[in-house]
Structures are given as structure tokens and as C-alpha cells.
Design an enzyme around this catalytic site. Structure first.
Site, PDB file in Angstrom:
ATOM      1  N   HIS A 191      28.961  -1.627   9.794  1.00  0.00           N
ATOM      2  CA  HIS A 191      27.701  -1.613  10.555  1.00  0.00           C
ATOM      3  C   HIS A 191      26.683  -0.515  10.291  1.00  0.00           C
ATOM      4  O   HIS A 191      25.590  -0.892   9.870  1.00  0.00           O
ATOM      5  CB  HIS A 191      28.278  -1.397  12.034  1.00  0.00           C
ATOM      6  N   GLU A 192      27.315   0.434  10.251  1.00  0.00           N
ATOM      7  CA  GLU A 192      26.155   1.740   9.557  1.00  0.00           C
ATOM      8  C   GLU A 192      25.547   1.449   8.288  1.00  0.00           C
ATOM      9  O   GLU A 192      24.394   1.558   8.065  1.00  0.00           O
ATOM     10  CB  GLU A 192      26.877   3.336   9.787  1.00  0.00           C
TER      11      GLU A 192
ATOM     12  N   GLU B  41      18.194   9.463  16.691  1.00  0.00           N
ATOM     13  CA  GLU B  41      17.913   8.236  17.539  1.00  0.00           C
ATOM     14  C   GLU B  41      18.192   8.462  19.011  1.00  0.00           C
ATOM     15  O   GLU B  41      19.261   8.681  19.233  1.00  0.00           O
ATOM     16  CB  GLU B  41      18.670   7.151  16.872  1.00  0.00           C
TER      17      GLU B  41
ATOM     18  N   GLY C 215      29.244   5.967  18.658  1.00  0.00           N
ATOM     19  CA  GLY C 215      30.149   5.943  17.236  1.00  0.00           C
ATOM     20  C   GLY C 215      29.613   6.539  16.300  1.00  0.00           C
ATOM     21  O   GLY C 215      30.406   7.146  15.596  1.00  0.00           O
ATOM     22  N   ALA C 216      28.343   6.108  15.784  1.00  0.00           N
ATOM     23  CA  ALA C 216      28.083   6.765  14.399  1.00  0.00           C
ATOM     24  C   ALA C 216      26.485   6.488  14.366  1.00  0.00           C
ATOM     25  O   ALA C 216      25.812   5.846  15.378  1.00  0.00           O
ATOM     26  CB  ALA C 216      28.580   5.963  13.179  1.00  0.00           C
TER      27      ALA C 216
ATOM     28  N   GLU D 150      23.072   5.788  11.572  1.00  0.00           N
ATOM     29  CA  GLU D 150      22.683   5.111  10.263  1.00  0.00           C
ATOM     30  C   GLU D 150      21.815   5.935   9.416  1.00  0.00           C
ATOM     31  O   GLU D 150      20.912   5.336   8.618  1.00  0.00           O
ATOM     32  CB  GLU D 150      22.276   3.728  10.410  1.00  0.00           C
ATOM     33  N   ASN D 151      21.601   7.429   9.811  1.00  0.00           N
ATOM     34  CA  ASN D 151      20.421   7.925   9.009  1.00  0.00           C
ATOM     35  C   ASN D 151      20.394   7.689   7.501  1.00  0.00           C
ATOM     36  O   ASN D 151      21.604   7.613   7.035  1.00  0.00           O
ATOM     37  CB  ASN D 151      20.681   9.308   9.179  1.00  0.00           C
TER      38      ASN D 151
ATOM     39  N   GLU E 233      19.938  -3.823  16.261  1.00  0.00           N
ATOM     40  CA  GLU E 233      21.208  -3.635  16.460  1.00  0.00           C
ATOM     41  C   GLU E 233      21.826  -4.991  16.638  1.00  0.00           C
ATOM     42  O   GLU E 233      23.101  -5.288  16.272  1.00  0.00           O
ATOM     43  CB  GLU E 233      21.533  -2.927  18.048  1.00  0.00           C
TER      44      GLU E 233
ATOM     45  N   HIS F 140      22.964  -1.308   8.242  1.00  0.00           N
ATOM     46  CA  HIS F 140      21.843  -0.812   8.897  1.00  0.00           C
ATOM     47  C   HIS F 140      20.939  -0.365   7.659  1.00  0.00           C
ATOM     48  O   HIS F 140      19.587  -0.087   7.903  1.00  0.00           O
ATOM     49  CB  HIS F 140      21.943   0.474   9.694  1.00  0.00           C
TER      50      HIS F 140
HETATM   51  N1  B3K Z   1      21.833   3.157  16.190  1.00  0.00           N
HETATM   52  C1  B3K Z   1      22.970   4.220  16.433  1.00  0.00           C
HETATM   53  C2  B3K Z   1      22.872   4.211  17.793  1.00  0.00           C
HETATM   54  C3  B3K Z   1      21.999   5.480  18.525  1.00  0.00           C
HETATM   55  C4  B3K Z   1      22.574   5.434  19.961  1.00  0.00           C
HETATM   56  C5  B3K Z   1      21.281   6.306  20.481  1.00  0.00           C
HETATM   57  N2  B3K Z   1      21.302   6.430  22.109  1.00  0.00           N
HETATM   58  C6  B3K Z   1      24.011   3.820  16.209  1.00  0.00           C
HETATM   59  C7  B3K Z   1      24.251   2.137  15.638  1.00  0.00           C
HETATM   60  O1  B3K Z   1      24.037   1.582  16.502  1.00  0.00           O
HETATM   61  O2  B3K Z   1      24.539   2.151  14.555  1.00  0.00           O
HETATM   62 ZN    ZN Z   2      23.840  -0.156  15.051  1.00  0.00          ZN
END
Ligand code: B3K
Ligand code: ZN
Length: 863
Positions: free
Chosen positions: A304-305, A128, A268-269, A271-272, A327, A308
Site C-alpha cells: 500500500h505505502e 499527514e 499503520g504507516a 508513504e513519505n 486512499e 502511494h
Molecule cells: N496516508 C497515511 C495515513 C495518514 C493518516 C493521518 N491521520 C497512511 C496510508 O494511508 O497509507
Molecule cells: Zn494510504
């Protein structure tokens, strides 16, 4: 990177230009031959023409070259395909084809940390927003959803663990000490959710049984030594899984859920699907190395992850302009989760403080954008506090207006209607209108207009009639000179000044026009206004309340946030008055703090927040022209008076919060927080025993919260203990990167006069490196929010930051670009500083070979 010519005008992507994809890719098979120096990626795409057109297949690519292109089993010659600005263009005759490509990658040379890269001996991915195109040729946009099958092959000794999305379907041995693993993800997903990890990892295993009885195998994968630090994250993961079932009716959908911690990570992290990849600072926690704030952040980010999986993965975004769809909503969900786990009041205070520190300045500056932007040059620059935190506030307002049951009907409809789709913010609003029965016609402006609305509230009382006059204004922002009135849900209540009791029930005043008057009848006594309770709308509010009204509310308001807010407003008004040259009257603030400290009904965590002065940055946000030195002087003067005026109380609070043994509970956390706040006040009083007290706490602490709290206090002062403690801390933790980050940031945040010089010296320290984003943020990121140190009149702070940005841009544009915004606040400062800030920005923009990430941030900041 941009070359000299294109640097002048990188192309702008516009929301209005959205067009559905020309080709879909329902299935993809990826075959990785993994190695740090040279990895081979073979991709097989089943492609389908989308609609009636003759356009060729165009696959995004970034910094990759095809070794082979094959269509329906036939290898194409170089004349049957072309490369256009990195994209692979293949004219295809039919409506369905099997397209195969091969590329070579060098993970160890990938310093951008986007795509496939190496971190501490591991191989991992970050896709991402647009990293997948650095791994293979693909329509790398979130509205192309595919079923992934991933095979990985690697040396077994170096990479014994091979993970990808979905469920594992097979493993096997190969010749020469190599092995393979295959994973399949049954849920169609966009390419930004693809992930793989290969490495020598240990696992903390557990399981979770969903409410429908599905047993999910959970794994948190880390380096062997870190295994004992993963229990808190595991507990948070299980709590999140249960919470999403209870509160949103959302169940997990695969047989496994894995998390991997890596040391080098741009944010931070991530969410794959089924394989979250984390910055290790949001996974690892034990009492010796993590503060209570770190523990809370770990739980918040894990949640949070995990959340997602529904808000982001099962329902994803149609295009990146819709980023706040996933987000904003997911931040709102994680905020509510954390509020439910501990003190909801303190969590709300922390969230609002964060919004005000990071988002309000963004909304007031050159980089202001709506939560659904209209254009961008580089999407990575739009992972902002506006998209995330203001986006969450916008969802929260809908929840406030709907109430919990109707809000839930809205989210149920949204998830049911859009499951498996790439949706838009409008889809969310429509589901909320229908499901929750709200009219959100005008409310949509929150998605369109940037800027923080300012509400002026004037309360007047004639006999028993109270009138509340409300006016709203929204200042111009870049590209948006004229604004329309917003929908502002304001929770309002009146209090009886004489009795301290509420006057009637709380009202939800939903303001929709520029000016509006609300009338309260039959009010017998003088009324005091409590407004925007719980921070129900993300606005600034100016009222005609007197210092004594604010002191009254700080003691009597039944909404904890409003109580905190009244205290902050009282402090702020006192400080702003002092800076403007008035003779400050500190007495009401001191009296209000005394009351708060003496109130037995308040929990310690709340008290600790309430008695803290607003930060120097926040005070600056309330001045026409920010004067960092005057702010510092006024704040320190008030801090000293609060310290000396209430010395007995601080000593008592300190003693009362003395802990015997570490315990991770809300109560113990609150005590530690108040203890550190008390220590800070004792230290600023110049009490002769203050440094020894802090040093004693530093030495005997059995947890990082107390240790770092004491270190921070010492680092602000001039005592001999300061250097002793910094040295001891360094010696003890020099091999622990996450704790060493604290050593850097504590010094970068110091209120001492020589902080700038210390920071410059630290940037030459053997342990400082631009290669690790956490380390860069710990030093340069922390320094840039230290208002007085960053804004020294000679501009050396600006030059230092610009040097870091330019150097970092060569290896990691994304992280470099995130350091630019503090320089963009030049309009808020006096002429001298503004000119120097612009000079630093101009030097960045003029740098040859600049990335489009940094170019966008720096060039927009100059306007
Ligand atoms: N979705 C990712 C953030 C990706 C940032 C890319 N530049 C983490 C999050 O918001 O959960
Ligand atoms: Zn997020």
C-alpha cells in the site's frame, strides 16, 4: 487543545470553500539541529505570489513560535509580522521573496505523535495530514508542492543514522562528536510527504532493478535486535515494485527507497516520498512472533505505502476532501496485489468482511459521510473505512464495468495527465471516462451520497421465463435526507437447481434506476439466483431465496465469494430467526458445513472462512434493535450444535491439518487456519480432552499462528489451562511489545462472561500504557468491538471506554478520537443501553479542554 470558549464551536472547513493558494513555495531548504529535548529548525522558503492579489503571506503553524523571521536577508522586527491563531502572517511587497524562519521544538514532549517526535530513542516525523505545521511555518496544504533540500545535524553516537526524503547528497563530520547529512528530493511534493528519521538503526539492504534498468537501493531500518524480522517486508517490497510495473506500468523514480519501523505510531504507516515510516507491527515478522494474518498485513501495508508513490505522491490530492482519490485507489491496488500473491477468493472474503465490520456500521450511523466529504472539523477524523475501504469498492466498480484493459487505459491517462499535480476525484473520474470509455455521469453519486444501498432482488419463474425484479433504496444519512438512485454493477448468474450447473453465462446487470426487471428466457429448470457475485457492488442484498437455495449455492456456485456468501446468509437467517423467537432449525447449516468440509476441490483457507459463523457484531447489524445477550446465546447454541453434530469431521480436519514444521506458503497457511477453526469447534463442544488438546497445541507450536490460535480458544473457556497458558505467554513475550499486544487483545476479545472485569483489570496492568497507540488499540480498541463484553447492560463498558478516551485525549487526541465511534452506535440498541451510551458521550463532550478531534467525533455521535 480547545479552550472552554472555542470548544463550543470549532470552525468547520467546507469543500465548496476551496480557493487556490495565495502563495506558492517552489523550493524549501530545511536545516535541523536535532536533539530529543531541544531541536532547532531553520527553514528557507522561496515564495511566489500566486495570481493578482495583495494578500499577505500566511504560513500555518501549530504549537510553534518564531525565534526569527527574515525576508530577503533582512531580519524583521516584531511589528513586521503577526501571529493569527497559530499562523504566521507576513505582508510582502513583491511577487517573489526568500523567507526564513527559525523555531525550537521539544520532540520528547510531543505525545501527540504528530510533527517531530521521539519514539524509543529515535527521532521521527509524521506530517499527514497537518503535522508539518508543528515542525515549521509553511502553507501546510497538499496543493502547495515544493522541492525539498534537508540538512540534519546531530550527535553521532545517539543518532548515527540521518534519513530524509529523496536521495542522499552529502554527509560530514563536525566538532564535538556531531555529524551531518543532506538529502535532496527532486520531485516537488506537498508538505504532508516530508519526513526525517534520526537514530541508532540497523539496515536490511537489498536492491531492485526497475524494468528500464534503474538500480534502486532498498533499505529497511530497524533497531538492531529486530533486523532478523525484516526479510518478509523486504520480499513484499520487491514484489510490490514488480507488480506495479506489470499491472499499472508504474516504475519507481528515485535511487533509494527506505523504510523505517517505529514503535509509537498513530496508525499503520506513512508513504513519505522515498522514506516510508511504519508502525513496527507492519514491518516485523518472524514465525515465533507473527501470525499468518500479521505476515499478510505486513505485505499488504508495505505494498500500500509503496503504491502511494504513484497514487498519492506523483499525483497527489488538491485538498483533503479528495483524500479518497489517493486512499481508495491505493487500497484497491493493494487488495489486488494481495489477491495476486495468494488466494484471491479468500482475500476478497477478508476484504468484504472488513468492509461490513467497519464501513457498513459507519455508513449507518451518525458519522456517515460520502467518500468525498463536504465538510470537516478535524481532517484526522476522516481517515475512515468509508474513505479507504468504500473508496476502494468504488474504484473496483469502475474496474468491473470497464474490464481490465479499459480500466488500465483509464489509469494510464490519469497518471499521465496529472503527474506532478494535486488532483481531484473529478479528475480521476474524467480520466476514467475518457481513457476507459465509460459514462460515469450518474456514477459520480458514489462520491456524493453517503449510506449503503439496499437491493431487494425477487426472482420469479413462469414456465421458461425467469424475471429478476430489482429494487434499490438508500436510507437518509446526516445532512442527506433524500437520495437519488445509484449505479450498481451487479454480477448475476442463474443455476439449475436439478443439475447444479449454471444456466447461461454470467451477466453484468448495471442497475441505474430505483426499480428494474431483468428477464431470462428459455430457462428449462428451476433456477437459483446467484447475485452480487464477487461482491461486485458494496451493497446489502435481500433475496427471496429459501434456505435450501442457499445450501444449494453453498455447494454449487462457481464464484467462490458467492459460495461463501450463500453459506453466511444461511447462517445469518438461521440465527436471526432464532433470536426473533422461532424454533431454530440448525440442520441445513450443519449439512452445508458438512458438505463444505467434505469437498476435496476446495482449498483449506477457503473452507476455514466458509465454516465460520458470522460475528456477533455482524448479526447485530441485521437486527432492528441489537440484543447482545440474545445474539451471543443464539450464536453459541448454533456453534455448539455445529461442534457436536460434526465432531468426527472437526477431529478429522484437525488431524489432517497437523503440520510438522512451519512453512510460509498459501497451503500451509490454509491448513493452520482450518486447524484453529476446527480446534475452536472442538473446544466449544465441551469435549473432555478439548482444553488439553488446545494446551498441547499452545505448548508445542513452532509458530505464532498456532500458538495464538490455541491461546484464543483457551481464553474463551473456563479450563485450568486458560490461566496457565496466559501466564506462560506473558512470561515468554513480556519484552516483546508487539506480542504483548496480542496478550492484551486476546483477553479483550474473549467471549467469557467476565471479560469486562478482566479488561478493566488489564487497564491497570503495569504493561498497559496510554503512551503507545498499539497498546491502547490492543486493549480498548479490541474490547470495543467485543459486542457482548462492551455492551453489558449496566453501561460499565461505556464508562470504561469514555474514561480511556478522556485520559488519552490529553496526550494524543488523534488516537483518542478513533475510539469514539463504538459509542455513537446508540440508536441501534434498546433504550437502556442507548441512554447509557449517550451519557458516556455527553461526559466526553463536557470535558474541559477537549481536543477538536474528540469533540467532533463525540458531538456528532450524539446527534
Ligand atoms: N496516508 C497515511 C495515513 C495518514 C493518516 C493521518 N491521520 C497512511 C496510508 O494511508 O497509507
Ligand atoms: Zn494510504
Amino acid at each position: 487543545m480547545l479552550d472552554a470558549l472555542s470548544a463550543a464551536a470549532p470552525s468547520v472547513i467546507r469543500r465548496q470553500d476551496y480557493r487556490p493558494p495565495d502563495w506558492l513555495v517552489p523550493e524549501i531548504e530545511l536545516d535541523f539541529t536535532l536533539d530529543g529535548v531541544k531541536s532547532r529548525v531553520r527553514a528557507v522558503l522561496q515564495v511566489e505570489r500566486n495570481g493578482d492579489h495583495r494578500r499577505p503571506l500566511t504560513l500555518d503553524g501549530d504549537d510553534i513560535t518564531p525565534e526569527l523571521v527574515r525576508v530577503d536577508g533582512v531580519t524583521l522586527g516584531g511589528d513586521a509580522w503577526s501571529l493569527d491563531d497559530g499562523r504566521l502572517v507576513v505582508p510582502l511587497p513583491g511577487s517573489q521573496h526568500r523567507v526564513e524562519t527559525e523555531v525550537l521544538l521539544s520532540p520528547e514532549l510531543n505525545t501527540q505523535l504528530m510533527g517531530l517526535y521521539a519514539s524509543g530513542g529515535l527521532l521521527c516525523t509524521q506530517c499527514e495530514a497537518e503535522g508539518f505545521r508543528r515542525i515549521t511555518f509553511f502553507p501546510d496544504r497538499p496543493d502547495v508542492l515544493s522541492r525539498y533540500t534537508v540538512r540534519m545535524e546531530a550527535d553521532r553516537a545517539r543518532y548515527p543514522v540521518l534519513l530524509s526524503n529523496g536521495d542522499p547528497v552529502g554527509t560530514g563530520e563536525l566538532a564535538d562528536g556531531r555529524h551531518w547529512a543532506q538529502w535532496h528530493d527532486p520531485y516537488p511534493k506537498p508538505s504532508y510527504l516530508f519526513a526525517l528519521v534520526a537514530g541508532d538503526l540497523e539496515v536490511n539492504r537489498s536492491e531492485f532493478t526497475t524494468r528500464s534498468g534503474r538500480v534502486v537501493e532498498l533499505g529497511i531500518w530497524v533497531r538492531k535486535d529486530d533486523l532478523p524480522k525484516t526479510d518478509h517486508a523486504m520480499a513484499a517490497l520487491k514484489a510490490s515494485m514488480a507488480w506495479d510495473e506489470q499491472v499499472y506500468g508504474r516504475e519507481y523514480d528515485l535511487d533509494v527507497f527506505n523504510i523505517v519501523a517505529v514503535s509509537d505510531f498513530n496508525f499503520g504507516a506513512m508513504e513519505n516520498k522515498g522514506l516510508n515510516i511504519f508502525n513496527s507491527r507492519y514491518i516485523l515478522a518472524d514465525p515465533d512472533t507473527a501470525t499468518d494474518a500479521d505476515y499478510d498485513a505486513v505485505a499488504g501495508v508495505v505494498a500500500h505505502e509503496y503504491f502511494h508513490n504513484w497514487s498519492g505522491n506523483r499525483v497527489t490530492c488538491r485538498d483533503w476532501f479528495q483524500l479518497s482519490l489517493k486512499e481508495g485507489f491505493t487500497v484497491y491496488r493493494d487488495q489486488c496485489f494481495s489477491a495476486d500473491q495468494g488466494s484471491a477468493a479468500v482475500k476478497r472474503i477478508e476484504d468484504v468482511r472488513m468492509l461490513r465490520a467497519a464501513q457498513f456500521p459507519e455508513d449507518a450511523g451518525p458519522l456517515a459521510h460520502p467518500i468525498r466529504p463536504d465538510s470537516y472539523i478535524e481532517i484526522s477524523n476522516f481517515y475512515t473505512a468509508t474513505i479507504y475501504n468504500k473508496g476502494a469498492e468504488v474504484i473496483r466498480m469502475m474496474a468491473v464495468m470497464a474490464g481490465p484493459e479499459r480500466f488500465r487505459r483509464g489509469t494510464d491517462l490519469y497518471f499521465e495527465r496529472h503527474d506532478g499535480q494535486a488532483a481531484t476525484c473529478d479528475d480521476f473520474i474524467a480520466a476514467m471516462e475518457e481513457g476507459a470509455g465509460l459514462d460515469l455521469g450518474q456514477f459520480r453519486r458514489w462520491y456524493e451520497q453517503a449510506g449503503t444501498p439496499r437491493v431487494t432482488a425477487t426472482l420469479t419463474q413462469k414456465g421458461s421465463t425467469v424475471s429478476l425484479r430489482l429494487e434499490q433504496q438508500l436510507a437518509a444519512t446526516p445532512g442527506q435526507p433524500d437520495k437519488q438512485p445509484m449505479v450498481l454493477p451487479l454480477r448475476v448468474r442463474l443455476f439449475n437447481e436439478r443439475s447444479g450447473e449454471p444456466l447461461g453465462e454470467e451477466r453484468l446487470v448495471v442497475m441505474t434506476v430505483a426499480e428494474q426487471t431483468v428477464v431470462f428466457e428459455n430457462v428449462a429448470d428451476r433456477a437459483v439466483l446467484s447475485i452480487n457475485r464477487g461482491f461486485s457492488a458494496p451493497v446489502t442484498v435481500e433475496t427471496n431465496r429459501t434456505p435450501s437455495d442457499l445450501a444449494f449455492l453453498s455447494a454449487h456456485d462457481d464464484d467462490p465469494f458467492a459460495r461463501y456468501e450463500a453459506m453466511q446468509q444461511l447462517m445469518l437467517d438461521t440465527l436471526v430467526g432464532a433470536i426473533a423467537g422461532g424454533t431454530p432449525d440448525h440442520a441445513p447449516v450443519i449439512a452445508a458445513i458438512r458438505n463444505t468440509l467434505a469437498d476435496p476441490a476446495l482449498d483449506k483457507a477457503f473452507v476455514a472462512e466458509a465454516v465460520l459463523l458470522p460475528s456477533e457484531g455482524f448479526i447485530g447489524d441485521h437486527m432492528l434493535v441489537v440484543d447482545p445477550d440474545a445474539i451471543h446465546a443464539a450464536r453459541e447454541a448454533l456453534r455448539r450444535e455445529i461442534a457436536t453434530g460434526l465432531m468426527a469431521e472437526w477431529r478429522a480436519a484437525y488431524a489432517d491439518c497437523q503440520a510438522n514444521r512451519f512453512e510460509y506458503s498459501s497451503k500451509a497457511k490454509g491448513a493452520r487456519r482450518l486447524r484453529s477453526v476446527a480446534l475452536g469447534y472442538i473446544a466449544v463442544s465441551d469435549a473432555p480432552d478439548a482444553a488439553a488438546l488446545a494446551f498441547g497445541q499452545f505448548e508445542t507450536a513452532d509458530n505464532m499462528t498456532d500458538r495464538q490460535g490455541a491461546l484464543g480458544t483457551l481464553a474463551n473457556g473456563d479450563s485450568a489451562e486458560r490461566l496457565t497458558a496466559l501466564g506462560a505467554f506473558y512470561d515468554r513475550y513480556r519484552d516483546n511489545a508487539l506480542v504483548l499486544d496480542k496478550w492484551f487483545s486476546t483477553q479483550a476479545l474473549s467471549l467469557r462472561d467476565d471479560t469486562l472485569d478482566q479488561v478493566i483489570a488489564l487497564s491497570k496492568h503495569a504493561d498497559f500504557t496510554l503512551a503507545n497507540p498499539n497498546r491502547v488499540r490492543a486493549l480498548a480498541g479490541a474490547f470495543a468491538v467485543n459486542q457482548r463484553a462492551f455492551h453489558t447492560e449496566d453501561g460499565r463498558g461505556y464508562a470504561f471506554l469514555a474514561d480511556i478516551i478522556v485520559a488519552l485525549d490529553r496526550i494524543n487526541p488523534q488516537t483518542a478520537a478513533r475510539l469514539v465511534p463504538p459509542l455513537g452506535r446508540w440508536r441501534r440498541f434498546g433504550e437502556g443501553r442507548a441512554a447509557l451510551m449517550r451519557q458516556a458521550l455527553q461526559r466526553i463532550v463536557d470535558t474541559p479542554g477537549l481536543s477538536k478531534d474528540v469533540y467532533e467525533q463525540a458531538s456528532k455521535s450524539l446527534v
